[in-house]
Scaffold this motif. Sequence first.
Motif, PDB file in Angstrom:
ATOM      1  N   UNK A 176       1.306   9.261   2.493  1.00 53.13           N
ATOM      2  CA  UNK A 176       1.567   7.904   2.991  1.00 53.13           C
ATOM      3  C   UNK A 176       0.646   7.550   4.156  1.00 53.13           C
ATOM      4  N   UNK A 177       0.548   8.417   5.153  1.00 54.73           N
ATOM      5  CA  UNK A 177      -0.253   8.120   6.339  1.00 54.73           C
ATOM      6  C   UNK A 177      -1.743   8.225   6.035  1.00 54.73           C
ATOM      7  N   UNK A 178      -2.136   9.194   5.243  1.00 52.31           N
ATOM      8  CA  UNK A 178      -3.544   9.332   4.875  1.00 52.31           C
ATOM      9  C   UNK A 178      -4.034   8.095   4.135  1.00 52.31           C
ATOM     10  N   UNK A 179      -3.230   7.579   3.221  1.00 54.78           N
ATOM     11  CA  UNK A 179      -3.626   6.388   2.475  1.00 54.78           C
ATOM     12  C   UNK A 179      -3.831   5.209   3.408  1.00 54.78           C
ATOM     13  N   UNK A 180      -2.966   5.069   4.418  1.00 56.56           N
ATOM     14  CA  UNK A 180      -3.112   3.959   5.348  1.00 56.56           C
ATOM     15  C   UNK A 180      -4.405   4.108   6.155  1.00 56.56           C
ATOM     16  N   UNK A 181      -4.733   5.318   6.567  1.00 55.40           N
ATOM     17  CA  UNK A 181      -5.975   5.547   7.307  1.00 55.40           C
ATOM     18  C   UNK A 181      -7.180   5.199   6.443  1.00 55.40           C
ATOM     19  N   UNK A 182      -7.157   5.576   5.183  1.00 55.08           N
ATOM     20  CA  UNK A 182      -8.298   5.311   4.306  1.00 55.08           C
ATOM     21  C   UNK A 182      -8.471   3.827   4.026  1.00 55.08           C
ATOM     22  N   UNK A 183      -7.408   3.063   4.155  1.00 54.13           N
ATOM     23  CA  UNK A 183      -7.503   1.612   3.941  1.00 54.13           C
ATOM     24  C   UNK A 183      -8.361   0.941   4.999  1.00 54.13           C
TER      25      UNK A 183
ATOM     26  N   UNK B  30       2.559  13.282  -5.385  1.00 52.88           N
ATOM     27  CA  UNK B  30       2.505  11.897  -4.923  1.00 52.88           C
ATOM     28  C   UNK B  30       1.249  11.639  -4.113  1.00 52.88           C
ATOM     29  N   UNK B  31       0.855  12.591  -3.269  1.00 54.83           N
ATOM     30  CA  UNK B  31      -0.336  12.398  -2.449  1.00 54.83           C
ATOM     31  C   UNK B  31      -1.578  12.186  -3.297  1.00 54.83           C
ATOM     32  N   UNK B  32      -1.672  12.891  -4.415  1.00 54.50           N
ATOM     33  CA  UNK B  32      -2.845  12.770  -5.284  1.00 54.50           C
ATOM     34  C   UNK B  32      -2.991  11.364  -5.850  1.00 54.50           C
TER      35      UNK B  32
ATOM     36  N   UNK C 187      -8.494   9.963  -2.445  1.00 56.18           N
ATOM     37  CA  UNK C 187      -7.787  11.169  -2.004  1.00 56.18           C
ATOM     38  C   UNK C 187      -7.911  12.273  -3.046  1.00 56.18           C
ATOM     39  N   UNK C 188      -8.141  13.499  -2.567  1.00 57.31           N
ATOM     40  CA  UNK C 188      -7.985  14.705  -3.373  1.00 57.31           C
ATOM     41  C   UNK C 188      -6.952  15.584  -2.697  1.00 57.31           C
TER      42      UNK C 188
END
Length: 283
Positions: free
Chosen positions: A108-115, A133-135, A141-142
Amino acid sequence: MTPADHGNDPLPPPVVAALRCSVCGDPIGAAGRTLRCGNRHSFDLARQGYVNLLHARIPAGTADTAPMVAARADFLASGAYEPLADELARVCAGAGGLVVDAGAGTGYYLARVLETSEAFGLALDVSAVALRRAARAHPRVGAAVWNLWEPWPVGDGVASVVLNVFAPRNGPEFHRVLRPDGLLVVAAPAPDHLRELGDLVLAVDERKDERLDATLGEYFTRAERTEVRREVELTPRQVRQAVEMGPAGFHLDRDGRRERLDALSESQVVTVSFTVSSYRRKE
């Protein structure tokens, strides 16, 4: 491509380039849905899009379980912790290269950072259930299953950012994988986080920030610390999820906690409170 579509794709090439064989430490390459090093050690990509690099079973009570992960995914989708995600995105805004999320959970947090950047993300977590879910959390994301307390199967100096949100902190590995100009970003609960829930959640040490700086001080210098705090109204279902998704989720059968959670019938206003600390490497 949407995040939901990403789970069946191979790992992004920048993520593969950062990984190392967890048997011998050599670089690895991708051949279809298999990762393989020059010594012919190979790791297959799971159907859900992550790779498991572990060789041994982990102790019970270490990895988040399926119910804990489901509770976390539903709770985070409610937006209750969105201010924390926004702050992490602000601190990491414009990051390039690779962001390694140590203890990524559902991503969840990684996806927001990548945005807010053009970086790629490597999600490391000991829970394969969470990494399913992270994948799928973001197309860049990997995800790889790994025990963060062990030396990571990641190259030296490959990360522009290491992100660590409510997860184990391995200072030597943070330092090793970061570039010389890299940034370590650590999010932790503040002492008053969810205080209204009493012993349903684990207490936070009043000196947590002080201990954090001491733990990392051999390898890093703190550059910034911000606080994220607000009051939110949680439904009984959300209160249960907030308890079940964290470390307390391993101990719900003690002291009648599960019965007390099941008996909740009214919404409750609670404090959500975090510190976000950023650090620079010491040479």
